[in-house]
Design an enzyme around this catalytic site. Structure first.
Site, PDB file in Angstrom:
ATOM      1  N   ASP A 111       0.895  -3.476   0.598  1.00 25.89           N
ATOM      2  CA  ASP A 111      -0.070  -2.686  -0.099  1.00 25.89           C
ATOM      3  C   ASP A 111      -0.941  -2.051   1.044  1.00 25.89           C
ATOM      4  OD1 ASP A 111      -1.980  -1.912  -2.236  1.00 25.89           O
ATOM      5  OD2 ASP A 111      -1.015  -3.154  -3.528  1.00 25.89           O
ATOM      6  N   HIS A 135       0.427   0.678   2.462  1.00 23.47           N
ATOM      7  CA  HIS A 135       0.143   1.825   1.824  1.00 23.47           C
ATOM      8  C   HIS A 135      -0.806   2.655   2.359  1.00 23.47           C
ATOM      9  CE1 HIS A 135       1.818   0.108  -2.319  1.00 23.47           C
ATOM     10  NE2 HIS A 135       2.755   0.051  -1.433  1.00 23.47           N
TER      11      HIS A 135
END
Length: 393
Positions: free
Chosen positions: A214, A237
């Site tokens: 993430d 991310h």
């Protein structure tokens, strides 16, 4: 006389040094041994150390089992938590009995967390239970390390591995430095944000090496004066402000600096993300500069329609007002033709956005790289590769 005075002075210095020496509390002195559960022993060591002024809790080399634990202050003086070994969390999230953390440091001033040791969250089994991509109200799994209401403190050199959820979470912290930490989890591990900062101020993150499933670093509401220096990010991310606007009564975000650093193979670069149909809010004074992108998707992104996995029933415009933002000297390569995307809200268009000296090459199929500007008129200067705002609405 002078010679005698010197001897007295030296003796006094030795006396002061001995009385102010840091007291060491080794977990082994409280029954903690490698390859065994040290939850009780470590709790006793912390309690004893917290009760004296100037102390150090030590966990030496070796592998230890550790259940969910809270290290609670306030303590009588400065305190250090020194980890040289590896702490292993329970694999089964049921053993945490609904708690959203594994290790928590709470309400402590002048805390140092140090050492080259590893907080191993053993998240592999828990990741299979994570359904947050399908359920907006999904259950939060345990965070590896929480820092709640920590002030004037330093976290340095530690490693966090395979957390079940976020790796490091800050809430209500002030004047906290995070230096040279290493955070690792597979690129497909869900919701394993590296460092999440929420409702905290005066936070500095320097020389971190983060690869997760993430955001490498995410900045939540109420964050003020956060500086991120020379972070290496990937997989993951990217580095994100947000997401913002999902909940009512969120606090303003301001004073965010991302300076230097390298992102490699991430699904986003540097971005600001807000939910549609949000309550009113503000995010301002946010600056990203001197960042290198290596084969990064969506290298520069403002996304005010952030809605992962179709979780939004109402897609009216975001009411989070974004202003005073700059992207300067961002260079490298993009894995997507959408290199720059400034997708601002129709309800509250972005203001005072600067894009300067952008040089991001796209060599994939599908045509030339694009730069999209929606509900924003950025100020442009220096090199613009791709040409700025080739798509406008």
């Amino acid at each position: 006389m002078g010679k005698n005075l010197s001897i007295v002075t030296i003796s006094l210095l030795f006396l002061l040094a001995s009385t102010s020496a840091v007291q060491v509390f080794d977990v082994k002195s409280y029954g903690g041994q490698p390859n065994a559960d040290i939850t009780q022993a470590l709790t006793k060591a912390w309690t004893a150390a917290c009760a004296v002024a100037g102390s150090k809790v030590v966990i030496s080399a070796g592998t230890y089992k550790l259940g969910g634990v809270t290290f609670l202050g306030p303590c009588k003086g400065a305190i250090e938590f020194n980890l040289q070994g590896t702490l292993e969390a329970p694999s089964d999230d049921a053993s945490f009995k609904g708690k959203d953390f594994w290790v928590s440091f709470e309400r402590i001033d002048s805390l140092t967390v140090s050492g080259s040791g590893i907080f191993d969250g053993k998240g592999q089994t828990a990741w299979q239970k994570n359904n947050c991509d399908k359920e907006s109200g999904c259950k939060n799994l345990p965070i590896n390390i929480r820092f709640d209401f920590i002030t004037n403190s330093i976290v340095r050199d530690i490693q966090s591995k395979d957390s079940k959820f976020f790796h490091i979470n800050l809430l209500g912290c002030k004047s906290l430095q995070i230096q040279h930490v290493t955070i690792t989890a597979p690129g497909n591990s869900p919701n394993t944000d590296g460092i999440h900062v929420g409702r905290s101020s005066g936070i500095t993150i320097t020389d971190a090496n983060i690869g997760t499933g993430d955001d490498c670093i995410s900045i939540g509401d109420g964050s003020q004066n956060v500086t991120i220096n020379q972070v290496t990010c990937g997989p993951g991310h990217g580095i994100s402000v947000g997401s913002l606007g999902k909940y009512p009564n969120e606090q303003p975000v301001s004073g965010i600096r991302v300076i230097g650093g390298t992102l490699s193979g991430t699904t986003n670069g540097v971005r600001i993300k807000t939910w549609p149909s949000s309550p009113p809010g503000t995010a301002s004074d946010m600056h990203f500069e001197n960042v290198i992108m290596n084969n990064v998707a969506n290298p520069i992104l403002i996304d005010q329609g952030y809605c992962p996995n179709g979780q939004c029933s109402n897609k009216s415009p975001s009411k989070v007002k974004i202003s005073n933002v700059s992207f300067k000297n961002i260079r490298g390569t993009s894995s997507t033709k959408e290199v720059v995307q400034l997708i601002c809200s129709k309800s509250v268009p972005c203001q005072q956005v600067v894009v300067a000296d952008v040089d991001l090459a796209f060599k994939g199929a599908g045509g030339s790289a694009t730069s999209t500007c929606v509900n924003v008129m950025p100020t442009l200067s220096g090199k613009q590769n791709p040409p700025a705002c080739t798509i406008k609405t």
